[in-house]
Each structure stands twice: as structure tokens, then as C-alpha cells.
Design an enzyme around this catalytic site. Structure first.
Site, PDB file in Angstrom:
ATOM      1  N   LYS A 252       0.867  -1.177   0.000  1.00 42.43           N
ATOM      2  CA  LYS A 252       0.000   0.000   0.000  1.00 42.43           C
ATOM      3  C   LYS A 252       0.900   1.221   0.000  1.00 42.43           C
ATOM      4  O   LYS A 252       1.471   1.588   1.032  1.00 42.43           O
ATOM      5  CB  LYS A 252      -0.916   0.009   1.222  1.00 42.43           C
ATOM      6  CG  LYS A 252      -1.865   1.186   1.211  1.00 42.43           C
ATOM      7  CD  LYS A 252      -2.810   1.143   2.388  1.00 42.43           C
ATOM      8  CE  LYS A 252      -3.948   2.151   2.258  1.00 42.43           C
ATOM      9  NZ  LYS A 252      -3.540   3.507   1.992  1.00 42.43           N
ATOM     10  N   GLU A 302      -0.702   4.156  -8.362  1.00 47.98           N
ATOM     11  CA  GLU A 302      -0.368   5.086  -7.299  1.00 47.98           C
ATOM     12  C   GLU A 302       0.897   5.811  -7.764  1.00 47.98           C
ATOM     13  O   GLU A 302       1.915   5.172  -8.065  1.00 47.98           O
ATOM     14  CB  GLU A 302      -0.119   4.278  -6.009  1.00 47.98           C
ATOM     15  CG  GLU A 302      -0.052   5.082  -4.767  1.00 47.98           C
ATOM     16  CD  GLU A 302      -1.415   5.501  -4.176  1.00 47.98           C
ATOM     17  OE1 GLU A 302      -2.470   5.235  -4.778  1.00 47.98           O
ATOM     18  OE2 GLU A 302      -1.379   6.129  -3.112  1.00 47.98           O
ATOM     19  N   ARG A 417     -17.196   0.806  -1.486  1.00 50.23           N
ATOM     20  CA  ARG A 417     -16.268   0.296  -0.495  1.00 50.23           C
ATOM     21  C   ARG A 417     -16.632  -1.152  -0.243  1.00 50.23           C
ATOM     22  O   ARG A 417     -17.270  -1.486   0.741  1.00 50.23           O
ATOM     23  CB  ARG A 417     -16.397   1.131   0.784  1.00 50.23           C
ATOM     24  CG  ARG A 417     -15.318   0.908   1.796  1.00 50.23           C
ATOM     25  CD  ARG A 417     -15.520   1.790   3.009  1.00 50.23           C
ATOM     26  NE  ARG A 417     -15.309   3.196   2.715  1.00 50.23           N
ATOM     27  CZ  ARG A 417     -14.120   3.756   2.511  1.00 50.23           C
ATOM     28  NH1 ARG A 417     -13.035   3.033   2.579  1.00 50.23           N
ATOM     29  NH2 ARG A 417     -14.011   5.031   2.265  1.00 50.23           N
ATOM     30  N   LYS A 423      -7.600  -2.899   3.673  1.00 51.46           N
ATOM     31  CA  LYS A 423      -6.322  -2.217   3.893  1.00 51.46           C
ATOM     32  C   LYS A 423      -5.837  -2.499   5.308  1.00 51.46           C
ATOM     33  O   LYS A 423      -6.633  -2.514   6.252  1.00 51.46           O
ATOM     34  CB  LYS A 423      -6.424  -0.725   3.610  1.00 51.46           C
ATOM     35  CG  LYS A 423      -7.486  -0.009   4.367  1.00 51.46           C
ATOM     36  CD  LYS A 423      -7.611   1.433   3.898  1.00 51.46           C
ATOM     37  CE  LYS A 423      -8.809   2.074   4.542  1.00 51.46           C
ATOM     38  NZ  LYS A 423      -9.179   3.366   4.036  1.00 51.46           N
TER      39      LYS A 423
HETATM   40  P1  AMP Z   1      -7.044   5.010   2.195  1.00 53.91           P
HETATM   41  O1  AMP Z   1      -6.712   6.308   1.502  1.00 53.91           O
HETATM   42  O2  AMP Z   1      -6.316   4.824   3.475  1.00 53.91           O
HETATM   43  O3  AMP Z   1      -8.514   4.759   2.255  1.00 53.91           O
HETATM   44  O4  AMP Z   1      -6.476   3.853   1.239  1.00 53.91           O
HETATM   45  C1  AMP Z   1      -6.871   3.699  -0.093  1.00 53.91           C
HETATM   46  C2  AMP Z   1      -5.855   4.326  -1.018  1.00 53.91           C
HETATM   47  O5  AMP Z   1      -4.631   3.605  -0.997  1.00 53.91           O
HETATM   48  C3  AMP Z   1      -6.240   4.271  -2.473  1.00 53.91           C
HETATM   49  O6  AMP Z   1      -7.125   5.282  -2.826  1.00 53.91           O
HETATM   50  C4  AMP Z   1      -4.918   4.397  -3.185  1.00 53.91           C
HETATM   51  O7  AMP Z   1      -4.613   5.764  -3.378  1.00 53.91           O
HETATM   52  C5  AMP Z   1      -3.919   3.870  -2.189  1.00 53.91           C
HETATM   53  N1  AMP Z   1      -3.203   2.642  -2.591  1.00 53.91           N
HETATM   54  C6  AMP Z   1      -1.904   2.422  -2.340  1.00 53.91           C
HETATM   55  N2  AMP Z   1      -1.514   1.216  -2.764  1.00 53.91           N
HETATM   56  C7  AMP Z   1      -2.607   0.625  -3.315  1.00 53.91           C
HETATM   57  C8  AMP Z   1      -2.843  -0.641  -3.911  1.00 53.91           C
HETATM   58  N3  AMP Z   1      -1.895  -1.547  -3.993  1.00 53.91           N
HETATM   59  N4  AMP Z   1      -4.105  -0.891  -4.354  1.00 53.91           N
HETATM   60  C9  AMP Z   1      -5.079   0.021  -4.241  1.00 53.91           C
HETATM   61  N5  AMP Z   1      -4.914   1.231  -3.682  1.00 53.91           N
HETATM   62  C10 AMP Z   1      -3.685   1.542  -3.217  1.00 53.91           C
END
Ligand code: AMP
Length: 588
Positions: A252, A302, A417, A423
Site C-alpha cells: 500500500k 499510485e 467500499r 487495507k
Molecule cells: P485510504 O486512503 O487509506 O482509504 O487507502 C486507499 C488508497 O490507498 C487508495 O485510494 C490508493 O490511493 C492507495 N493505494 C496504495 N496502494 C494501493 C494498492 N496496492 N491498491 C489500491 N490502492 C492503493
């Protein structure tokens, strides 16, 4: 269609904040709307001219509008300004002064929705030296033919102060009821909206072709798809519990989510909130086409700032330096990035959304050729806690935030979602077990070193049921001088005189903001609160939930839309979770 019908309807909508009533008013409006204008009406009622991703802004200043009112009516500027001071809203003030109009006009032309829309569109397109004069001419000619009520709404749209509080979901409910007589069909409309991000287009399709047209709705290249989001988990064990015995673990990365639409050399980049962000990334535009082995494609990646010497990933905040209009070339060399791909949503004219994750991933690896700049996000198939921990450790060592865990046999769920992506962040081991993404709704002027800035902010969660933003805490710690300046720059244009109807708070504030910005906070605890509105009555009657000792983490989540902020449901889960931990501890 007569503009009077629309302004009457807007006038009714302004009197209520109840979702059911708003839906009813919308249904009545849509029943009276011909196919050719329904998309225009859907944009106008959200105070827009086109879907957000097209970036069309009206940008009319109050001063100019006041001059136009005066020109069309003969009423002195001073009088209009005086009324504006009393009313706090120029549209409303104009409707009052126009009732006392002295200048009589001859040959009054009927105002239609089409005419208002076309004129507003021309105004939005005007640029250059003479644009102010031309804007003034267009506005005063519209006002000349408008009734006071029509003038009120024309001005509100022009100034960006039309706040009917009509959310997208409410519009879709109303469309489903009007054109299929069944609110449940909202789900089908939702899918069409998720793959197009264009509510006007969805409205026009159902109005012209009925539900069948909506069912056949397809992805259009260069129209952004609403992104799939992930649920959170707190531990490797919880992930295994939810996902079973085999799933993908991807790094991530802490960068900016970018949706890339590519055909030949034409590339358009959209942010997570579907804004066109192509101008911030000229390096992606230039380099990505060379890596693609397809005629056209939509990818997700990303974009992450890197240390060029070590290749290490740098935190998201580094990318903020690229958000500028001028001298972007300099920022590109100063803040280098890599593009880390993690999904393919469309390829060679066909949607990939219904393909399984593992098929999409292998398609991605076939169609895009990696180089120094474009990479696939590191991924491993994992089977147990130890394997997840192993990938987690590698990911943290590479400078990323944690893991995204994805089910292998599931499609891409645009705009939701879903529980097919999870995550898992390392920082979850803080006291509350999680950080929260909250919406900034109000501000308090700072003192001492913070004079001239907002020293404290009022924050809210997203109430999905009511589609409102419910206050949960004030935050005044965790800010640096730099972040206070930055927040001021971002928030100042969002100040409103009247509280936005989607805000649910009884707190006092020095200023209210339109709910448009999300920031990240951590806190030590969630407590019951007599004053805050988050999850009101859900745990105990007459009590909401509040954060104790909240602290800004330094992350301004400009990439998030406010509906992606932490919801009341999530806060309730956290509240119950902490009770359980406290209870378990007391047993030891
Ligand atoms: P959050 O912002 O904490 O809700 O986490 C989701 C965000 O993580 C997504 O919108 C992406 O910008 C980011 N992200 C980073 N790595 C990944 C990945 N491997 N797959 C999907 N999203 C990712």
C-alpha cells in the site's frame, strides 16, 4: 422549458433539508422535464454546468454580479450592496431589490432553461482582456428578462452559492422513481453513474431509453470511473478471518491514486476525486504511452514521490509540491516520481470490471511493459498470517504504509467500499487502533503565532443515511506553521456566510466552510458527547460521539472526496471495539 419551472422548484427545495421531501420535489421536476434538458437540469441543481471531471468553472466575482444587477435594473450599486449586507446572500438580496425595480423593460424575452444554460456556458468559456465586459453583458441581459425569483437562482448558480443540499444519491432515487416507478432501481442507475461519473448523462439515458438504456450503459474512454475502495482491518489475523486461505497482498503505497486513460499519445489523468490532474504530471503523460501494448486502456496506479538516489518511496506530502499552475517543469525534476500500476479497468474497447482480480492482474502484466518509471505494484499471493507479515515487513521497509489485501476471484466494484479489498496499515497500532479521515466544516481564528490562520478546526464524520456531515471534534494540535498556512490557503475560498445545509452541528464557529476538504486525525479515545452529532442517538439517546485528544497527523487528504471520509458506522465500530479492549483488559 421555462426557467420559471426550475426556479419555482429550486425555491421549494430550499425550504427543506429532508431527503424524502427533496426527492419528491425532484420527481415532480423530472416529470415536467423534456429529454433534451434533463442533463442540464441535473447539472444546474448541483450548481454545475458539466460533470466535475470536465473542470468547467463559472468564476464570476460578486462585484461584477452587483454591477450587472445595477445595469439591468437601474438600481444603484450602493442599494444592492446594502441589501446584500443584510441578507448575506447576493442572489436573495437581488430578488428583493429587483421587486422594487424602477426601470421598465420592453420586448422582454422569455427565459428558458436552455437560454440560461447556454449563457452560463458562454460565461464560463470567456477568457482574456475583454472577458469581464462580456460577462457583464451576458449577465445583465439575462437579468433583464428574469423575474426576481429567476434572478435569485441565476445569480446563485453564477456565484457558486446554490446549495440545495441535493446529493447524488437523492437525484438517483428521484430518477428511479420518475422513470421506473421503483426506487429499488437506484442500484442499476448507481452502476451507470459509477462507470461514467456523469449524472447528467445517466439522467438523459434513463429519460430517453428507460431502464434498458441504463442496463446497457458502457464505460467511455476519458470519462473517469468511480474508484473501488477498501475496508480496514486491524491485524493480519482479522484479514485471514475475512478472506480465508488464499489472497493477494500488495504494497500500500503512500502516494496519489491516479486513473490513467490512454489512447495512442492522448493521455488524461484523473485523481481519486475524479479531478483532471493531467497538468501536474507531464512526465506521466510523456512516458506512459511507450509502455502500453494496447490501442486504448484505462489503468489505475499510485503515483509516488521517490528518492532518486536510493529509489526509496517518499510520503504523500512530497507530491503536494506538484500541485501548482506554473513552473511545473521545475517541480517535475525536483520531486521525481514513479507510476505504480495496480489495476486495469478497460482495454481495447472492452470493460475489464467483471474480470477476476487475478485475471486483471495478469492482463496488466501482459499489456504494460515495466521500465524505470512505470512499474507494477509489488504483489504476492499469501496463504497464512506468517506470509502476510512477511510481505508487510518488506512493504514497510520499502517506505510504504502497509498492505492492500485483495480477493483473487472478485470483480472490480466501481464506486463502492466493497469488502473484497482490505487495507492493513502499520500505524493501526495507535491507541484508538485507527486514524480517521474527517471533513473540515468550521474554523476558529488563531491567537499568538497562529494569528491570521485558523488555529483550530471543527471536524465532522460522514452520515451515510442522512447524507450529512456530523460534527465529532475540534482539533487544535498537530499543526506546524507550514500546515496551518497550507490549510488556510485551501480553506479560505470555501468560507460561507451561512452554514451549508449538509452540515449537522450545533457548535459555534468563527467561520463555516463548505464541506469539501478531508484531513486525517488520530485520537486517544471515542467518548459519548452531549454536543457533537456524530452517531447521535445510536449508542445512547440524546448523545453523540466525540474524539478525545484528537491530533492532526499532518495529512491533508486532498485526494479524497468528502463522502469517502470516515462514516458514523465506522466510528460506532471503533467505539464498540475500544469498549471490548477495555473490558478484556479489566478481566486480566
Ligand atoms: P485510504 O486512503 O487509506 O482509504 O487507502 C486507499 C488508497 O490507498 C487508495 O485510494 C490508493 O490511493 C492507495 N493505494 C496504495 N496502494 C494501493 C494498492 N496496492 N491498491 C489500491 N490502492 C492503493
Amino acid at each position: 422549458m421555462e426557467f420559471a419551472i426550475l426556479s419555482d422548484s429550486f425555491n421549494k427545495m430550499e425550504t427543506t433539508r429532508k431527503r424524502l421531501e427533496l426527492t419528491q420535489f425532484l420527481v415532480e421536476l423530472f416529470q415536467n422535464t423534456p429529454n433534451e434538458v434533463i442533463s442540464k437540469i441535473v447539472y444546474l441543481l448541483q450548481g454545475k454546468l458539466r460533470p466535475d471531471f470536465e473542470g468547467i468553472e463559472l468564476g464570476v466575482a460578486e462585484k461584477l454580479a452587483i454591477r450587472a444587477i445595477s445595469k439591468s435594473s437601474g438600481i444603484p450599486i450602493k442599494k444592492i450592496e446594502e441589501e446584500y449586507r443584510i441578507e448575506g446572500d447576493l442572489g436573495h438580496a437581488a430578488s428583493i431589490v429587483l421587486k422594487q425595480k424602477t426601470q421598465t423593460t420592453f420586448l422582454v424575452e422569455d427565459i428558458t432553461v436552455e437560454r440560461v444554460y447556454e449563457t452560463l456556458f458562454k460565461i464560463a468559456r470567456l477568457e482574456g482582456a475583454r472577458s469581464q465586459d462580456m460577462k457583464m453583458k451576458y449577465i445583465s441581459s439575462l437579468l433583464n428578462d428574469a423575474s426576481p425569483l429567476e434572478a435569485k437562482f441565476i445569480l446563485k448558480i453564477l456565484l457558486g452559492t446554490l446549495r440545495l443540499g441535493v446529493a447524488e444519491n437523492t437525484v438517483m432515487d428521484a430518477l428511479a422513481i420518475t422513470f421506473s416507478e421503483n426506487k429499488e432501481n437506484r442500484k442499476i442507475l448507481q452502476h451507470a453513474y459509477n462507470v461514467s461519473s456523469d449524472l447528467g448523462k445517466v439522467a438523459e439515458t434513463i429519460s430517453r431509453k428507460g431502464l434498458k438504456g441504463i442496463e446497457e450503459f458502457e464505460i467511455t474512454l476519458f470519462n473517469p470511473i468511480r474508484p473501488m475502495l477498501a475496508d480496514r482491518v486491524k491485524s493480519e489475523e482479522e484479514a485471514i478471518e475475512k478472506f480465508g486461505d488464499e489472497f493477494a497482498a500488495e504494497y500500500k503505497l503512500d502516494g496519489e491514486r491516479v486513473q490513467l486513460h490512454i489512447e495512442g499519445d492522448k493521455v488524461i489523468l484523473f485523481s481519486r476525486s475524479l479531478e483532471n490532474i493531467s497538468s501536474y504530471y507531464p512526465d506521466i503523460i510523456e512516458k506512459i504511452p511507450k509502455t502500453i501494448r494496447a490501442d486504448n486502456i484505462i489503468l489505475e496506479a499510485e503515483a509516488v514521490a521517490i528518492n532518486e538516489n536510493t529509489g526509496e518511496f517518499l510520503p504523500f506530502q512530497e507530491l503536494m509540491h506538484r500541485r501548482r499552475k506554473y513552473k511545473i517543469e521545475k517541480a517535475v525534476t525536483q520531486y521525481p516520481i514513479t507510476v505504480n500500476l495496480f489495476d486495469v479497468l478497460y482495454c481495447n474497447g472492452k470493460s475489464c470490471l467483471d474480470m477476476d482480480y487475478k485475471d486483471r492482474r495478469s492482463k496488466l502484466e501482459k499489456i504494460v511493459i515495466e521500465d524505470n518509471f512505470v512499474k507494477y505494484i509489488p504483489m504476492a499471493i499469501v496463504k497464512n498470517v506468517n506470509e502476510v507479515e512477511d510481505v508487510m515487513e518488506n512493504s514497510i521497509n520499502a517506505g510504504s504504509e502497509g498492505l492492500m489485501l485483495k480477493m483473487l476471484d472478485k470483480p472490480y466494484q466501481a464506486g463502492s467500499r466493497g469488502s473484497h479489498w482490505l487495507k492493513l496499515k502499520r500505524e493501526y497500532q495507535n491507541e484508538l487502533g485507527d486514524s480517521l479521515d474527517l471533513v473540515v466544516i468550521g474554523g476558529y481564528f488563531g491567537k499568538g503565532r497562529r494569528t491570521g490562520n485558523y488555529g483550530t478546526l471543527l471536524l465532522a464524520t460522514y452520515d451515510e443515511d442522512e447524507d450529512k456531515f456530523t460534527s465529532i471534534c475540534k482539533v487544535g494540535t498537530g499543526f506546524t506553521d507550514e500546515s496551518l498556512d497550507q490549510l488556510y490557503q485551501i480553506l479560505n475560498p470555501k468560507v460561507t456566510i451561512k452554514k451549508n445545509p449538509r452540515i449537522d452541528s450545533e457548535m459555534e464557529a468563527d467561520v463555516w466552510f463548505d464541506p469539501e476538504l478531508v484531513i486525517e486525525v488520530v485520537a486517544s479515545e471515542i467518548t459519548l458527547s452531549p454536543i457533537h452529532k456524530a452517531a447521535k442517538d445510536k449508542i445512547r439517546k440524546d448523545a453523540g460521539l466525540a474524539l478525545r485528544f484528537p491530533k492532526f497527523t499532518g495529512k491533508i487528504r486532498i485526494e479524497k472526496i468528502v463522502e469517502d471520509a470516515s462514516t458514523n458506522e465506522e466510528v460506532i465500530t471503533l467505539f464498540k471495539g475500544q469498549k471490548k479492549v477495555a473490558h478484556d483488559k479489566s478481566l486480566i
